[in-house]
Design an enzyme around this catalytic site. Sequence first.
Site, PDB file in Angstrom:
ATOM      1  N   SER A 160       0.858  -1.191   0.000  1.00  0.00           N
ATOM      2  CA  SER A 160       0.000   0.000   0.000  1.00  0.00           C
ATOM      3  C   SER A 160       0.886   1.230   0.000  1.00  0.00           C
ATOM      4  O   SER A 160       2.051   1.172   0.442  1.00  0.00           O
ATOM      5  CB  SER A 160      -0.884   0.007   1.257  1.00  0.00           C
ATOM      6  OG  SER A 160      -1.496   1.273   1.455  1.00  0.00           O
ATOM      7  N   TYR A 181      -1.048  -0.526  10.807  1.00  0.00           N
ATOM      8  CA  TYR A 181      -1.330  -0.920   9.429  1.00  0.00           C
ATOM      9  C   TYR A 181      -0.163  -0.554   8.515  1.00  0.00           C
ATOM     10  O   TYR A 181       0.325  -1.383   7.727  1.00  0.00           O
ATOM     11  CB  TYR A 181      -2.607  -0.251   8.936  1.00  0.00           C
ATOM     12  CG  TYR A 181      -2.908  -0.497   7.477  1.00  0.00           C
ATOM     13  CD1 TYR A 181      -3.363  -1.743   7.043  1.00  0.00           C
ATOM     14  CD2 TYR A 181      -2.704   0.500   6.518  1.00  0.00           C
ATOM     15  CE1 TYR A 181      -3.625  -1.982   5.701  1.00  0.00           C
ATOM     16  CE2 TYR A 181      -2.966   0.272   5.175  1.00  0.00           C
ATOM     17  CZ  TYR A 181      -3.420  -0.971   4.774  1.00  0.00           C
ATOM     18  OH  TYR A 181      -3.675  -1.207   3.440  1.00  0.00           O
TER      19      TYR A 181
END
Length: 258
Positions: free
Chosen positions: A152, A165
């Site tokens: 990501s 995350y």
Amino acid sequence: MSALLTGTPLAGRVAVVSGASSGMGAATAERLAELGATVVVLARRKDKLDDVVRNIESSGGTALALAVDVTDRAAVRTAADQVADRFGEADLVFNNAGVQLISGIEELKVDDWQRQIDLNITGLMNVIAAFLPHLTTSAEQGKPADLINTSSIAATRILEKFSVYSGTKAYISHFTRLLRVELGPKMVRVATIEPGMVDTELPDHVTDPDASRLMADLIRDIDCLQSADVAETVAFMAAVPRHVNLTEITIMPTAQAI
């Protein structure tokens, strides 16, 4: 993104897609099949996987659904054996399962921390452990062999409350770079994709109001990526000639600034 590839450049390939029950995983599985690959879809939600398989088969493709929790190492190993028994070794693995749970670090949501570590890191490693022998065997036989891990833009962006995350995604991105040093000389292509804002169900897992507002605003205000955009990118990475390794691709909505 409109479909850019034509024909069946992935004919003869055996592809495994984890996190394939929805979103980028489902779209990628369907696109790989459309381009000629035999596809095995992995996720926990068997009913959703069955929908993906039906979509593939209705378009003339070949697919198999295996309900697997990728955090269960033995279950992933069994799935790899089933793939080998049914179709032979997988030569394309889209390692895509993941979860996004955003919170301020002082909230001490340790269960959410652990869930992200278990799925985003341990699950990814379990898939690699189970299918790497497939990929190395395929490469030894002169076939293309691809391991593509989903990271990501959060791996490199500094976003408040995204610490755990983002940490898991930073692990994936850097681990993939290191893995390529070992596997590239063996002709196994190793790559990451790092998407920006994709309009999938992943933001639905976010309960933090600030993070939810950020994502909702992006979806409302800009032309976000769609799952099909990621699917076409993964397909292109796998379709280029065997000696070409697109190692790290960041995919952003043109208008996304953060």
